[in-house]
Design a protein around this motif. Structure first.
Motif, PDB file in Angstrom:
ATOM      1  N   PRO A 148       4.791   0.212   7.197  1.00  0.00           N
ATOM      2  CA  PRO A 148       4.038   1.138   8.103  1.00  0.00           C
ATOM      3  C   PRO A 148       5.186   1.331   9.453  1.00  0.00           C
ATOM      4  O   PRO A 148       6.640   1.417   9.908  1.00  0.00           O
ATOM      5  CB  PRO A 148       3.453  -0.083   8.705  1.00  0.00           C
ATOM      6  N   ALA A 191      -3.814  -1.011  -0.601  1.00  0.00           N
ATOM      7  CA  ALA A 191      -4.753  -1.520   0.088  1.00  0.00           C
ATOM      8  C   ALA A 191      -4.298   0.198   0.921  1.00  0.00           C
ATOM      9  O   ALA A 191      -3.384   1.302   1.667  1.00  0.00           O
ATOM     10  CB  ALA A 191      -3.493  -2.249   1.223  1.00  0.00           C
ATOM     11  N   THR A 192      -5.455   0.653   1.676  1.00  0.00           N
ATOM     12  CA  THR A 192      -5.341   1.432   2.682  1.00  0.00           C
ATOM     13  C   THR A 192      -5.418   0.992   3.682  1.00  0.00           C
ATOM     14  O   THR A 192      -4.595   2.539   5.336  1.00  0.00           O
ATOM     15  CB  THR A 192      -7.042   2.142   2.660  1.00  0.00           C
ATOM     16  N   ARG A 193      -5.060  -0.036   4.376  1.00  0.00           N
ATOM     17  CA  ARG A 193      -4.643  -0.500   5.710  1.00  0.00           C
ATOM     18  C   ARG A 193      -3.260  -1.416   5.453  1.00  0.00           C
ATOM     19  O   ARG A 193      -4.036  -2.514   4.995  1.00  0.00           O
ATOM     20  CB  ARG A 193      -5.843  -0.664   6.335  1.00  0.00           C
ATOM     21  N   LEU A 194      -2.413  -1.568   5.816  1.00  0.00           N
ATOM     22  CA  LEU A 194      -1.543  -2.521   6.148  1.00  0.00           C
ATOM     23  C   LEU A 194      -1.974  -3.037   7.282  1.00  0.00           C
ATOM     24  O   LEU A 194      -1.080  -3.679   8.414  1.00  0.00           O
ATOM     25  CB  LEU A 194       0.020  -1.759   6.457  1.00  0.00           C
ATOM     26  N   ASP A 195      -2.739  -4.243   6.461  1.00  0.00           N
ATOM     27  CA  ASP A 195      -3.468  -5.976   7.625  1.00  0.00           C
ATOM     28  C   ASP A 195      -2.878  -7.123   6.861  1.00  0.00           C
ATOM     29  O   ASP A 195      -1.716  -7.189   6.327  1.00  0.00           O
ATOM     30  CB  ASP A 195      -4.636  -5.743   7.679  1.00  0.00           C
ATOM     31  N   ASP A 239       1.313   3.286   1.962  1.00  0.00           N
ATOM     32  CA  ASP A 239       1.786   3.635   3.683  1.00  0.00           C
ATOM     33  C   ASP A 239       2.716   3.090   3.814  1.00  0.00           C
ATOM     34  O   ASP A 239       2.918   2.995   4.815  1.00  0.00           O
ATOM     35  CB  ASP A 239       0.648   4.006   4.721  1.00  0.00           C
ATOM     36  N   TYR A 240       3.175   2.277   2.499  1.00  0.00           N
ATOM     37  CA  TYR A 240       4.000   1.264   3.670  1.00  0.00           C
ATOM     38  C   TYR A 240       5.743   1.409   3.246  1.00  0.00           C
ATOM     39  O   TYR A 240       5.272   2.294   2.361  1.00  0.00           O
ATOM     40  CB  TYR A 240       3.839  -0.572   2.431  1.00  0.00           C
ATOM     41  N   GLY A 272       0.834  -1.125   0.074  1.00  0.00           N
ATOM     42  CA  GLY A 272       0.269  -0.444  -0.306  1.00  0.00           C
ATOM     43  C   GLY A 272       0.334   1.291  -0.524  1.00  0.00           C
ATOM     44  O   GLY A 272       2.429   0.971  -0.055  1.00  0.00           O
ATOM     45  N   ALA A 303      -3.636  -6.868   3.260  1.00  0.00           N
ATOM     46  CA  ALA A 303      -3.249  -6.360   2.196  1.00  0.00           C
ATOM     47  C   ALA A 303      -1.192  -6.728   2.115  1.00  0.00           C
ATOM     48  O   ALA A 303      -0.984  -6.938   0.561  1.00  0.00           O
ATOM     49  CB  ALA A 303      -2.268  -4.951   3.285  1.00  0.00           C
ATOM     50  N   TYR A 304      -1.281  -7.816   3.711  1.00  0.00           N
ATOM     51  CA  TYR A 304       0.065  -8.158   2.514  1.00  0.00           C
ATOM     52  C   TYR A 304      -0.035  -9.481   1.620  1.00  0.00           C
ATOM     53  O   TYR A 304       0.727  -9.987   1.619  1.00  0.00           O
ATOM     54  CB  TYR A 304       1.258  -8.871   4.512  1.00  0.00           C
TER      55      TYR A 304
END
Length: 164
Positions: A72, A98-102, A69-70, A67, A105-106
């Protein structure tokens, strides 16, 4: 043109990291640099060692990031510097939305790596993983897809147990 992706542990002990880098250099040696593309998410540990080995050969590096934002926060300054250096050196950077690195997303990033690759290198101790997005999950998915997998875990290797 071979496209080789990597998966592996983040928490390699220093001696293990050196042994893995030597093993990666040997594993990549048969591939002409002009024909090789390495694919990595640029995470600390195995991904970074692989990306460095690919670039040291003069081959192309494709970075697949989960994403925008990676990585984090908080990120270790040395890990962040390595990430920034490798991202800048990459031939191409693919940033997933991805908006969340959860874990999802991985897992999506791993799925993209597998779809791009002809072969997977796994820096893996062979133990069960922590679920979707982890090394064991990636190895299982590659094998299920019929992708050749090279497992690297040099004798005497260990993990620190501390994740970045």
């Amino acid at each position: 043109m071979p496209v080789i992706a990597v998966t592996g542990h983040l928490d390699l002990a220093p001696d293990t990291a050196r042994a893995v880098r030597t093993a990666l250099d040997a594993l990549l040696a048969p591939y002409p640099a002009a024909e090789l593309t390495g694919v990595s998410c640029l995470a600390p540990g195995a991904d970074t060692l692989f990306a460095e080995a690919v670039l040291a050969r003069g081959a192309r590096l494709l970075a697949v990031l989960p994403g925008p934002d990676y990585p984090p926060p908080p990120t270790d300054p040395a890990d962040r510097a390595a990430f920034d250096r490798l991202r800048a050196a990459a031939h191409r950077v693919l940033v997933l939305p991805a908006t969340r690195l959860d874990p999802a997303a991985y897992a999506a990033a791993n799925d993209r790596l597998l779809h791009l690759a002809d072969r997977l290198i796994a820096v893996w101790d062979g133990r069960p993983g922590n679920g979707p997005g982890g090394t064991a999950d990636m190895v299982a998915a590659a094998r299920a897809a019929g992708l050749p997998v090279d497992v690297l875990w040099p004798p005497g290797s260990s993990r620190t147990g501390r994740l970045p």
